[in-house]
Design a protein around this motif. Structure first.
Motif, mmCIF file in Angstrom:
data_model
loop_
_atom_site.group_PDB
_atom_site.id
_atom_site.type_symbol
_atom_site.label_atom_id
_atom_site.label_comp_id
_atom_site.label_asym_id
_atom_site.label_seq_id
_atom_site.Cartn_x
_atom_site.Cartn_y
_atom_site.Cartn_z
ATOM 1 N N VAL B 153 1.772 -9.848 18.332
ATOM 2 C CA VAL B 153 2.655 -10.064 17.187
ATOM 3 C C VAL B 153 2.534 -8.970 16.134
ATOM 4 C CG1 VAL B 153 2.814 -12.550 17.436
ATOM 5 C CG2 VAL B 153 0.980 -11.568 16.089
ATOM 6 N N GLY B 154 1.856 -7.902 16.456
ATOM 7 C CA GLY B 154 1.801 -6.827 15.488
ATOM 8 C C GLY B 154 0.486 -6.083 15.513
ATOM 9 N N TRP B 155 0.201 -5.437 14.444
ATOM 10 C CA TRP B 155 -1.000 -4.612 14.360
ATOM 11 C C TRP B 155 -1.462 -4.589 12.914
ATOM 12 C CZ3 TRP B 155 -0.693 0.272 11.750
ATOM 13 C CH2 TRP B 155 0.569 0.550 11.257
ATOM 14 N N TYR B 156 -2.698 -4.148 12.709
ATOM 15 C CA TYR B 156 -3.176 -4.051 11.338
ATOM 16 C C TYR B 156 -3.748 -2.668 11.088
ATOM 17 C CZ TYR B 156 -7.935 -4.857 13.144
ATOM 18 O OH TYR B 156 -9.130 -4.761 13.809
ATOM 19 N N THR B 157 -3.796 -2.322 9.850
ATOM 20 C CA THR B 157 -4.382 -1.046 9.474
ATOM 21 C C THR B 157 -5.126 -1.225 8.162
ATOM 22 O OG1 THR B 157 -3.941 1.265 8.993
ATOM 23 C CG2 THR B 157 -2.277 -0.285 8.284
ATOM 24 N N SER B 158 -6.067 -0.335 7.918
ATOM 25 C CA SER B 158 -6.772 -0.407 6.643
ATOM 26 C C SER B 158 -6.146 0.592 5.685
ATOM 27 C CB SER B 158 -8.255 -0.103 6.836
ATOM 28 O OG SER B 158 -8.417 1.194 7.322
ATOM 29 N N ALA B 159 -6.285 0.329 4.409
ATOM 30 C CA ALA B 159 -5.717 1.226 3.416
ATOM 31 C C ALA B 159 -6.699 1.352 2.273
ATOM 32 C CB ALA B 159 -4.397 0.690 2.900
ATOM 33 N N ASN B 160 -6.496 2.356 1.476
ATOM 34 C CA ASN B 160 -7.356 2.584 0.339
ATOM 35 C C ASN B 160 -6.492 2.591 -0.915
ATOM 36 O OD1 ASN B 160 -9.584 3.193 -1.106
ATOM 37 N ND2 ASN B 160 -10.263 4.792 0.308
ATOM 38 N N LEU B 161 -6.596 1.576 -1.712
ATOM 39 C CA LEU B 161 -5.772 1.436 -2.911
ATOM 40 C C LEU B 161 -4.288 1.613 -2.628
ATOM 41 C CD1 LEU B 161 -7.858 3.130 -5.717
ATOM 42 C CD2 LEU B 161 -7.351 0.741 -5.412
ATOM 43 N N GLY B 162 -3.863 1.067 -1.546
ATOM 44 C CA GLY B 162 -2.424 1.039 -1.272
ATOM 45 C C GLY B 162 -1.817 2.316 -0.752
ATOM 46 N N ASN B 163 -2.640 3.233 -0.233
ATOM 47 C CA ASN B 163 -2.042 4.495 0.227
ATOM 48 C C ASN B 163 -1.655 4.421 1.704
ATOM 49 O OD1 ASN B 163 -4.530 4.400 1.293
ATOM 50 N ND2 ASN B 163 -5.079 6.509 0.869
ATOM 51 N N PHE B 164 -0.874 3.484 2.061
ATOM 52 C CA PHE B 164 -0.575 3.304 3.479
ATOM 53 C C PHE B 164 0.832 3.732 3.867
ATOM 54 C CE2 PHE B 164 0.509 -0.544 1.275
ATOM 55 C CZ PHE B 164 1.754 -0.854 1.782
#
Lengths: 344, 416
Positions: B153-164
Motif C-alpha cells: 500500500v505504499g512506502w515510507y521515507t524519513s525526512a529532516n525538518l520537512g525537507n522531503f
C-alpha cells in the motif's frame, strides 16, 4: 513484568554432554518494536491455534557478548498437535535471508512463543534454535514468552536453556529453561511514538490523530497542571493533618521550588524580546520567501500570455526588463535572509 | 472480501484479509469499551466491501502501532541518511489501514562514501529500484503465509525538518501510484521533529492532475498555463490516525503499572526520591519536552533549509532567464533572416525569378528547449512546507515564551 520478580541468574557448571552452548549470565534488552511485532503476530494467529512462534533477531554486544539486544522479530508458521510439532524451517530460513538483506548487522538470537507455557515442544524448538549450524551455537538461544491470555496482563519472560537428559537421545528433546532478566529499552525517538500511541490508548475505538505542535503543548500543560494539583492536594492534606507528613518529601519540594530562577526583570525583558524577534523573523521570512517565489513563478508564466506565442523583439526586451526586476527582488531577499542569520 | 484484484509480478493478487483474532479478544476483554462495532465491522466487510467502488478516493490513513514503531526505529537508526521501506496493509472503504512494514535493503557504504552525491541517494531511490521491487514481492509473499495483510500500500521515507519534497520523492510515489497500485501512499516520518518528542508522520499522495502532467513530462510554461497546475496541486495530504490492537493497548496500559500499583510508601530521604527505580524506569511518564524553550537549533536549521531553497530557486530562475535570453536571441536572428529573405524575394520578384521559400528558417535555426519547470514547482512546494512548519512552531513557541515571561514577571504582562 519479570524485572519485578527479582531473581538472580547465576551460571552453573554443567556436565559436558556433547556440544553445549554457553550458559553464562546474559543481559537481554528488548526493543519495543520486537514486542509489538510479537503482539501483532498474536492477533493474526490462526483461530484454532493456541500459540504461535517466531524468530527473534538482534545484536550481541559487550566484550564477552553477554548483552543481547533484540531488535526485531518475524513470524514463523508452525502446527502443533498433541503428539507432534511441525515448524516451517524452509520459511524461517527464507525469511531470515530476506530480513538480513535489509538489516545486515542483525543475527539470529532466539525465538518467541505467545504463551507462557513451556512444554516438550518448547524444548524441541529451543534445541533446534540453539543447535549448531543454523542455530545460535556457540551462543545460547534466548526464548521469550509473551502471554496473551484475554483479560490478563501481558507477561513477558525470557529464558535460556541448558541441556538435560541422561542420554544424548533424551537430551535432544528436553531442556532446562533458565529464566533470565530483561529490560525493555525505549529510545528517545521511540518515546515520541509511544506518546502518540498513548493517546489512542484511552480512546474507545483505540485510534487517535497525530497531535500538532500546539495540541502537544496543550497536553503537556494539562499534564503539568494535573501534577501541580496533585502536589498541592498532598500539601493541603499534610497541613490539615490528614496525611502522614514526610520530611523527605517536604525537603524535595522545597529544593524543587528553589529551582525557580531569580532573574532581573530587565534581563528577562531583553532576552524575551531577542528571542521572540528571532522566532517571528524566521516565520516572517519563510512566508515572505514563499510569497516571493510564488510571485516570481507566476510572473514567469504570465509573460507568455503577454508576449504571445511568437514573441517579437519588443516583447522579449520587456521580458528581460521584468526578469531584471525580479532578480533585484531576489538579491534583496537574500540579503534580508543573511541579516536574520546574523541575528541568530 | 476482495477489493481490487491487481496484477503484480505475473501472478494475480487479490486483496484478502483473513479474520484475525481481534474479534475474539474484543468479545472477551473489552466488553465495556466497544463490543458491538468491532463485531459488525468484520462481518460487514464480507458483504459490503466487494460492492465498494474502486475509485472512491482515499480519505484517511490508519497506522497500526507496530508500523509507527518500526518506521521510527528504522528512520532513527539510519538518521541522518534517508531510510526507506515498504508498507503493507489494506484499503477498507476509503481508509487505508497500514498494518505492517519492512525496510528496503540498502547497500551499506563506508561512512565517508555516503557523502558523495551519487551514493547518497541510493537509499532515497530504493523504492523504485528494480531489485527492491523483487525484494518487496518476495517479502509480501512470505508475509502472506503468516496472515499479514499482503497488499502493498505504499512506502515510507524519513525526512529532516520537512525537507522531503524533491524529485526523488515524486518519482518514487509516481512509480508506486502508476506501476503497482493506484491506492498507495507515501509516509513521511520527520526524524528531527520526533526526536524533539513530537511524533511527526504525514501521508501524501500525488494528485491526479499531477499524475497526468508527470506522465507526459511536459512542464513547460505553456503547458502549465494551459492545465493550470500549480505547486499547491502536486501533493495531497491525507489525515493520519494511529490505531492500537487490543493486545498493544493492554501492553501500553501496563507499562506504567509500577506507579499505579497502590500507594508508595513515604520516602526516608531526598536521595531516595531522586533515585527511586520506580520513577526512573517509568518510560511512559508524561514528559515535558514540548515545554522547553530551546528554539535556536530549530530556527537555524530551518533558516539553513530556507537558504538552500532560495538558492535552488535562484539557480532555476537563472536557468529560465538564460533560456529566455537565448530564445530572444534566436528569435531576433530568425526575424532578421526572415526580413532578409523577404527583401531578397522582393528583389527576385523584380527580376522575375521564382521566390525562395520563406519557411526555411525552421531548418537553419534551432530554438532552445525550455527547461522543465518541475524543479521550480517542487521547490515552491518545499518552501511552502517549511513555511507551514515554521508557522506551527512559532504558534507554540510564542505561546510558551509569553507564558514564561508572564510567570517570571508577574503583574508586568498586563500592561501590554
Amino acid at each position: 513484568m519479570a524485572e519485578q520478580d527479582g531473581f538472580i541468574h547465576l551460571g552453573r557448571p554443567l556436565p559436558a554432554v556433547g556440544a553445549q552452548p554457553t550458559i553464562a549470565p546474559l543481559r537481554v534488552v528488548i526493543q519495543p518494536q520486537a514486542l509489538f511485532s510479537v503482539l501483532d503476530h498474536c492477533t493474526r494467529r490462526p483461530l484454532d491455534q493456541q500459540r504461535v512462534i517466531g524468530t527473534l533477531l538482534g545484536t550481541r554486544s559487550d566484550a564477552d557478548e553477554s548483552q543481547i539486544v533484540v531488535h526485531s522479530s518475524f513470524a514463523v508458521s508452525h502446527t502443533e498437535t498433541t503428539d507432534q510439532v511441525e515448524v516451517d524451517m524452509e520459511y524461517q530460513k527464507a525469511m531470515l535471508a530476506l530480513h538480513l538483506r535489509a538489516n545486515p548487522k542483525e543475527v539470529l538470537v532466539g525465538w518467541y512463543a505467545t504463551s507462557s507455557e513451556l512444554n516438550t515442544f518448547s524444548a524441541l524448538i529451543q534445541n533446534h534454535y540453539s543447535s549448531q549450524g543454523e542455530g545460535t551455537y556457540p551462543y545460547p538461544a534466548i526464548h521469550v514468552t509473551v502471554s496473551s491470555e484475554p483479560g490478563k496482563d501481558i507477561e513477558v519472560r525470557t529464558y535460556i536453556s541448558a541441556s538435560v537428559g541422561v542420554s544424548p537421545e533424551r537430551a535432544a528433546d528436553s531442556a532446562a529453561f533458565i529464566p533470565i532478566p530483561y529490560t525493555v529499552n525505549y529510545s528517545e525517538s521511540d518515546r515520541a511514538g509511544l506518546q502518540g500511541l498513548e493517546n489512542a490508548k484511552v480512546q474507545d475505538n483505540r485510534t487517535a490523530t497525530i497531535l500538532t505542535e500546539i495540541e502537544d503543548l496543550e497536553r503537556s500543560l494539562e499534564d503539568t497542571l494535573g501534577l501541580l494539583d496533585r502536589v498541592s492536594k498532598y500539601v493541603e492534606n499534610v497541613v490539615e493533618e490528614e496525611t502522614e507528613p514526610s520530611t523527605a518529601l517536604g525537603q524535595f519540594l522545597l529544593n524543587t521550588l528553589a529551582l525557580a530562577p531569580k532573574v532581573d526583570p530587565a534581563d528577562i525583558e531583553k532576552d524575551f524580546n531577542n528571542h521572540i524577534q528571532d522566532v517571528l523573523t524566521v516565520s516572517y521570512l519563510a512566508n515572505m520567501i514563499r510569497t516571493q517565489m510564488d510571485l516570481s513563478n507566476r510572473l514567469a508564466t504570465a509573460q507568455l500570455t503577454m508576449g504571445g506565442g511568437e514573441a517579437s523583439g519588443a516583447a522579449s526586451t520587456e521580458k528581460d526588463g521584468r526578469r531584471q526586476n525580479r532578480q533585484g527582488g531576489q538579491t534583496r531577499q537574500n540579503r534580508a535572509e543573511s541579516l536574520s542569520l546574523a541575528n541568530l | 472480501m476482495s477489493l481490487s484484484p491487481t496484477n503484480e509480478g505475473g501472478y494475480e493478487r487479490i486483496q484478502v484479509r483473513k479474520p484475525t483474532d481481534d474479534n475474539n479478544l474484543t468479545g472477551e476483554k473489552d466488553k465495556e469499551t466497544e463490543p458491538v462495532p468491532t463485531f459488525i465491522r468484520y462481518s460487514d466487510m464480507a458483504t459490503i466491501a466487494p460492492v465498494v467502488e474502486k475509485d472512491a478516493p482515499l480519505k484517511a490513513v490508519q497506522l497500526e502501532a507496530l508500523v509507527v514503531m518500526k518506521v521510527i526505529k528504522h528512520c532513527a537508526n539510519r538518521s541522518p541518511t534517508t531510510a526507506t521501506g515498504s508498507l503493507v496493509g489494506m484499503d477498507v472503504n476509503g481508509t487505508l489501514e497500514i498494518t505492517n512494514t519492512f525496510p528496503f535493503p540498502v547497500v551499506d557504504l563506508p561512512a565517508e562514501a555516503q557523502y558523495e552525491q551519487q551514493h547518497f541517494n541510493s537509499a532515497a531511490a530504493a523504492p523504485r529500484a528494480k531489485s527492491n521491487t523483487a525484494y518487496q514481492a518476495e517479502m509480501i509473499r512470505m508475509l502472506r503465509e503468516v496472515n499479514v495483510d499482503a497488499n502493498n500500500v505504499g512506502w515510507y521515507t524519513s525526512a529532516n525538518l520537512g525537507n522531503f519534497v524533491n524529485a526523488n520523492f515524486i518519482e518514487n510515489q509516481y512509480h508506486y501510484q502508476k506501476e503497482l497500485n493506484e491506492r498507495t501512499v507515501a509516509l513521511v516520518h520527520d526524524v528531527s521533529r520526533s526526536s524533539q518528542g513530537i511524533l511527526s508522520i504525514k501521508a501524501f499522495r500525488l494528485s491526479p492532475q499531477f499524475m497526468v502532467a508527470y506522465k507526459e513530462n511536459k512542464f513547460t510554461t505553456e503547458n502549465l498555463l494551459k492545465s493550470g497546475l500549480k505547486y499547491t496541486d502536486i501533493l495531497v495530504e491525507i489525515p493520519v490516525t494511529v490505531h492500537n490492537s487490543h493486545l498493544v493497548n493492554t501492553f501500553l496500559n501496563q507499562v506504567p503499572r509500577m506507579l499505579a500499583s497502590g500507594i508508595l510508601k513515604a520516602p526516608t530521604s531526598v536521595q531516595e526520591i531522586e533515585n527511586n527505580p520506580v520513577v526512573k524506569n517509568d518510560t511512559l511518564a508524561p514528559r515535558f519536552d514540548s515545554l522547553t524553550l530551546n528554539t535556536d537549533p530549530y530556527l537555524s536549521q530551518t533558516a539553513d533549509n530556507l537558504l538552500d531553497s532560495v538558492e535552488t530557486h535562484h539557480v532555476e530562475a537563472n536557468n529560465f532567464s538564460y533560456y529566455q535570453r537565448a530564445l530572444a536571441r534566436e528569435q531576433a536572428k530568425i526575424a532578421q533572416w526572415q526580413a532578409k529573405r523577404k527583401a531578397e524575394n522582393a528583389a527576385r520578384a523584380l527580376s522575375k525569378q521564382p521566390p525562395l521559400p520563406e519557411d526555411e528558417w525552421q531548418k537553419l535555426f534551432k530554438l532552445p528547449t525550455e527547461p522543465s519547470r518541475l524543479e521550480n514547482m517542487l521547490n515552491s512546494r518545499q518552501v511552502e512546507q517549511y513555511a507551514r512548519q515554521v508557522d506551527g512552531f512559532v504558534a507554540a513557541t510564542s505561546a510558551k515564551m509569553f507564558a514564561v515571561r508572564g510567570n517570571l514577571l508577574p503583574g508586568d504582562g498586563k500592561e501590554e
